[in-house]
Enzyme design. Structure first.
Site, PDB file in Angstrom:
ATOM      1  CG  ASP A 201      51.029  -8.926 -27.168  1.00 23.48           C
ATOM      2  OD1 ASP A 201      51.438 -10.114 -27.183  1.00 23.48           O
ATOM      3  OD2 ASP A 201      49.856  -8.612 -27.443  1.00 23.48           O
TER       4      ASP A 201
ATOM      5  CG  ASP B 116      52.573  -9.285 -30.644  1.00 24.77           C
ATOM      6  OD1 ASP B 116      52.262 -10.263 -31.348  1.00 24.77           O
ATOM      7  OD2 ASP B 116      51.834  -8.294 -30.490  1.00 24.77           O
TER       8      ASP B 116
ATOM      9  NE  ARG C 294      43.818  -9.058 -23.219  1.00 25.40           N
ATOM     10  CZ  ARG C 294      44.337  -8.091 -22.494  1.00 25.40           C
ATOM     11  NH1 ARG C 294      44.116  -8.039 -21.193  1.00 25.40           N
ATOM     12  NH2 ARG C 294      45.077  -7.155 -23.039  1.00 25.40           N
TER      13      ARG C 294
ATOM     14  CB  THR D 250      34.328  -7.995 -25.193  1.00 27.80           C
ATOM     15  OG1 THR D 250      35.101  -9.142 -25.566  1.00 27.80           O
ATOM     16  CG2 THR D 250      33.301  -7.711 -26.271  1.00 27.80           C
TER      17      THR D 250
HETATM   18  C1  PRP Z   1      47.771 -12.530 -23.381  1.00 27.43           C
HETATM   19  C2  PRP Z   1      48.446 -13.338 -22.285  1.00 27.43           C
HETATM   20  C3  PRP Z   1      47.276 -13.953 -21.565  1.00 27.43           C
HETATM   21  C4  PRP Z   1      46.242 -12.857 -21.661  1.00 27.43           C
HETATM   22  C5  PRP Z   1      46.187 -12.138 -20.342  1.00 27.43           C
HETATM   23  O1  PRP Z   1      47.386 -13.338 -24.427  1.00 27.43           O
HETATM   24  O2  PRP Z   1      49.370 -14.278 -22.769  1.00 27.43           O
HETATM   25  O3  PRP Z   1      46.804 -15.142 -22.147  1.00 27.43           O
HETATM   26  O4  PRP Z   1      46.647 -11.960 -22.700  1.00 27.43           O
HETATM   27  O5  PRP Z   1      45.172 -11.210 -20.342  1.00 27.43           O
HETATM   28  P1  PRP Z   1      43.877 -11.352 -19.401  1.00 27.43           P
HETATM   29  O6  PRP Z   1      44.391 -11.725 -18.042  1.00 27.43           O
HETATM   30  O7  PRP Z   1      43.279  -9.987 -19.438  1.00 27.43           O
HETATM   31  O8  PRP Z   1      42.985 -12.394 -19.991  1.00 27.43           O
HETATM   32  P2  PRP Z   1      46.698 -12.749 -25.738  1.00 27.43           P
HETATM   33  O9  PRP Z   1      45.223 -12.758 -25.586  1.00 27.43           O
HETATM   34  O10 PRP Z   1      47.353 -11.449 -26.088  1.00 27.43           O
HETATM   35  O11 PRP Z   1      47.038 -13.866 -26.815  1.00 27.43           O
HETATM   36  P3  PRP Z   1      48.455 -14.331 -27.406  1.00 27.43           P
HETATM   37  O12 PRP Z   1      49.212 -15.029 -26.302  1.00 27.43           O
HETATM   38  O13 PRP Z   1      48.067 -15.258 -28.496  1.00 27.43           O
HETATM   39  O14 PRP Z   1      49.185 -13.114 -27.888  1.00 27.43           O
HETATM   40  N1  URA Z   2      48.675  -9.644 -22.361  1.00 24.58           N
HETATM   41  C1  URA Z   2      49.969  -9.326 -22.591  1.00 24.58           C
HETATM   42  O1  URA Z   2      50.653  -9.972 -23.399  1.00 24.58           O
HETATM   43  N2  URA Z   2      50.482  -8.297 -21.897  1.00 24.58           N
HETATM   44  C2  URA Z   2      49.767  -7.598 -21.020  1.00 24.58           C
HETATM   45  O2  URA Z   2      50.312  -6.657 -20.421  1.00 24.58           O
HETATM   46  C3  URA Z   2      48.438  -7.939 -20.807  1.00 24.58           C
HETATM   47  C4  URA Z   2      47.903  -8.974 -21.498  1.00 24.58           C
END
Ligand code: PRP
Ligand code: URA
Length: 209
Positions: A200, A203, A104, A108
């Site tokens: 997160d 993480d 994400r 944005t």
């Molecule tokens: C997190 C999660 C989803 C997304 C959800 O990933 O694992 O993929 O956010 O958010 P959304 O519904 O608003 O799109 P992130 O973008 O943090 O990436 P990561 O898994 O690499 O940490």
């Molecule tokens: N992605 C995450 O990992 N946690 C949230 O709560 C939302 C998006």
């Protein structure tokens, strides 16, 4: 519109509660995510078609059933979706795994694709897209869109925790996709994190913060 399956089995609720806890460390978090994914896979695969075969038991020959029809594909959204793959594949070892890399954009909140590698026959498989968090729904909706652009038709989405905003977005953008989820939380905060959520997921899974 696709069906929303809220999978509130006591074992799933218990494990999700442990995952929410800020004091749960990376090792336990990883194990719990795998276990919950396995429990969810049991329900997600409930409608797999069966065919009759004959086997010989130590007692006699008999007619019995095995899974038939299309093969499965598990598609984790990187990174956090990776934590759900082993739990599902341990139940369905013939499944192939495709990866979609999305993050994400922190300004944005829009999903940005950085990787996509699918099984060569993905369009002939029943695909299960996995990602623990369904927040705005942007990532899940984009991932499903990528699969459809590549000719995939049969798609389910499996998440751990979501909010109605994300669920509604996926249902609106992809009315043919059923959603399986363990918990529907209250809301998103100003940074589009799920409240109360679990923080997160990437993480916590990989210990990167
Ligand atoms: C997190 C999660 C989803 C997304 C959800 O990933 O694992 O993929 O956010 O958010 P959304 O519904 O608003 O799109 P992130 O973008 O943090 O990436 P990561 O898994 O690499 O940490
Ligand atoms: N992605 C995450 O990992 N946690 C949230 O709560 C939302 C998006």
């Amino acid at each position: 519109m696709g069906k929303l399956h809220v999978m509130d089995h006591p074992l799933i609720q218990h494990k999700v509660s442990l995952m929410r806890d800020i004091n749960t460390g990376t090792k336990e978090f990883r194990e719990l995510l795998e276990e919950v994914a396995m429990l969810m896979a049991y329900e997600v695969t409930r409608d797999l078609p069966l065919k009759e075969v004959e086997v010989e038991t130590p007692i006699c020959k008999c007619k019995t059933k095995v899974i038939s029809g299309k093969k499965l594909g598990v598609i984790p959204i990187l990174r956090a979706g990776l934590g759900m793959v082993d739990g599902i594949v341990s139940l369905v070892p013939a499944a192939k795994v495709g990866h979609i890399g999305l993050y994400r954009d922190p300004k944005t909140m829009q999903p940005v694709e950085y990787y996509c590698k699918l099984p060569a026959d993905a369009q002939d498989r029943e695909l299960i897209v996995v990602d623990p968090m369904l927040a705005t729904g942007g990532s899940a909706s984009a991932a499903i869109g990528f699969l459809k652009q590549r000719g995939c038709k049969s798609i389910k989405l499996v998440c751990l925790i979501g909010v109605m905003e994300g669920i509604s977005k996926v249902q609106h953008d992809h009315p043919d996709v059923d959603i399986y989820i363990a918990a529907v939380d209250e809301k998103l905060n100003d940074h589009c994190y799920i409240v109360p959520g679990l923080g997160d997921a990437g993480d916590r899974l990989f210990g990167t913060k």
